[in-house]
Scaffold this active site. Structure first.
Site, PDB file in Angstrom:
ATOM      1  N   ASN A 103      -6.764   8.902  -2.276  1.00  0.00           N
ATOM      2  CA  ASN A 103      -5.862   8.124  -1.419  1.00  0.00           C
ATOM      3  C   ASN A 103      -5.466   8.999  -0.239  1.00  0.00           C
ATOM      4  O   ASN A 103      -5.522  10.227  -0.317  1.00  0.00           O
ATOM      5  CB  ASN A 103      -4.610   7.718  -2.206  1.00  0.00           C
ATOM      6  CG  ASN A 103      -3.699   6.819  -1.394  1.00  0.00           C
ATOM      7  OD1 ASN A 103      -4.159   5.952  -0.637  1.00  0.00           O
ATOM      8  ND2 ASN A 103      -2.395   7.022  -1.510  1.00  0.00           N
ATOM      9  N   HIS A 105      -2.124   9.471   2.306  1.00  0.00           N
ATOM     10  CA  HIS A 105      -0.710   9.083   2.393  1.00  0.00           C
ATOM     11  C   HIS A 105      -0.112   9.684   3.670  1.00  0.00           C
ATOM     12  O   HIS A 105      -0.347  10.864   3.958  1.00  0.00           O
ATOM     13  CB  HIS A 105       0.036   9.603   1.159  1.00  0.00           C
ATOM     14  CG  HIS A 105       1.479   9.214   1.147  1.00  0.00           C
ATOM     15  ND1 HIS A 105       1.884   7.931   0.842  1.00  0.00           N
ATOM     16  CD2 HIS A 105       2.601   9.920   1.447  1.00  0.00           C
ATOM     17  CE1 HIS A 105       3.214   7.874   0.939  1.00  0.00           C
ATOM     18  NE2 HIS A 105       3.667   9.056   1.301  1.00  0.00           N
TER      19      HIS A 105
HETATM   20  C1  GRF Z   1      -2.617   4.721   6.774  1.00  0.00           C
HETATM   21  O1  GRF Z   1      -1.522   5.083   7.552  1.00  0.00           O
HETATM   22  C2  GRF Z   1      -2.565   5.416   5.444  1.00  0.00           C
HETATM   23  O2  GRF Z   1      -1.889   6.616   5.471  1.00  0.00           O
HETATM   24  C3  GRF Z   1      -1.841   4.453   4.562  1.00  0.00           C
HETATM   25  O3  GRF Z   1      -2.205   3.179   5.040  1.00  0.00           O
HETATM   26  C4  GRF Z   1      -2.577   3.252   6.408  1.00  0.00           C
HETATM   27  C5  GRF Z   1      -3.904   2.578   6.566  1.00  0.00           C
HETATM   28  O4  GRF Z   1      -4.283   2.397   7.900  1.00  0.00           O
HETATM   29  N1  GRF Z   1      -2.192   4.708   3.184  1.00  0.00           N
HETATM   30  P1  GRF Z   1      -5.701   1.762   8.243  1.00  0.00           P
HETATM   31  O5  GRF Z   1      -5.765   0.388   7.605  1.00  0.00           O
HETATM   32  O6  GRF Z   1      -6.759   2.677   7.741  1.00  0.00           O
HETATM   33  O7  GRF Z   1      -5.719   1.639   9.745  1.00  0.00           O
END
Ligand code: GRF
Length: 209
Positions: A103, A105
């Site tokens: 993941n 974050h």
């Molecule tokens: C990112 O900011 C990530 O940290 C979080 O969700 C967001 C996803 O953005 N887990 P995207 O859909 O990849 O533009």
């Protein structure tokens, strides 16, 4: 070759970064729990197969996760990459993919687990902020951190500028970590996580200053 599935719920800019990175592994499929997620368009444009599995159509979390699990098995997936996937996963699902699921974050974990990380950083007045790629374990945002992107918070930053600046870092560190796993530079073993053959003590840091 490492077969990768990316799980999304939204815009998918991290998915795009993974597509553009020309990984030595192959993104074999993208799963979204939301039919309207723009990430699905990105996958289709890149010729990657997609599956929409709507959580609302299942009676509970386990039933939804079982369908995702089966889809991942059908695609013969080696590595599951959560990229803006906005569902909490059941303990059974997490266990099944332990050591094979990542993941990203938007905070420097272990600081600011959960939501609204940029606002919380501003409220506290932190000077450093960033993002973390980590293995997924049953406890939310608590698995071993593999890489962090760091930036300095500017006096003029607000939630939006911070979100944009963190996103830029995400698009650097996520493809890098996925590539390290594809190439065996990072390995999840029974003895722990190895980076270049040595026990990984700390996440690899990427600084934007
Ligand atoms: C990112 O900011 C990530 O940290 C979080 O969700 C967001 C996803 O953005 N887990 P995207 O859909 O990849 O533009």
């Amino acid at each position: 070759m490492t077969k990768i599935a990316v799980l999304v719920s939204g815009s998918g800019s991290n998915l795009q970064a993974l597509i553009d990175a020309n990984l030595s592994g192959q993104i074999v499929g993208v799963i979204s729990n939301k039919p309207e997620a723009y990430a699905l368009e990105r996958a289709k444009k890149a010729g990657i197969q997609t599956a929409v599995i709507e959580h609302k159509q299942y009676p509970n979390r386990e039933a939804f996760d079982d369908v995702m699990h089966q889809q991942l098995l059908d695609w013969n997936v080696d590595l599951v990459v959560l990229a803006g996937f906005m569902r909490i996963l059941s303990a059974k699902f997490v266990k099944a993919w332990e050591g094979k699921m990542l993941n990203i974050h938007p905070s420097l974990l272990p600081n600011y687990k959960g939501m609204h990380t940029h606002q919380r950083v501003l409220n506290t007045g932190d000077v450093l902020h960033g993002c973390t790629v980590h293995y997924v374990t049953a406890e939310l945002d608590a698995g071993q951190a593999l890489a962090q992107g760091l930036l300095k918070v500017n006096v003029h930053d607000d939630v939006n500028t911070l979100a944009d600046r963190v996103h830029v870092l995400e698009h650097v560190i996520y493809p890098q970590v996925v590539e390290w796993i594809c190439s065996g530079t990072i390995r999840h073993t029974e003895q722990g996580v190895l980076y270049r053959g040595q026990a990984m003590q700390e996440p690899v840091q990427f600084c934007k200053f």
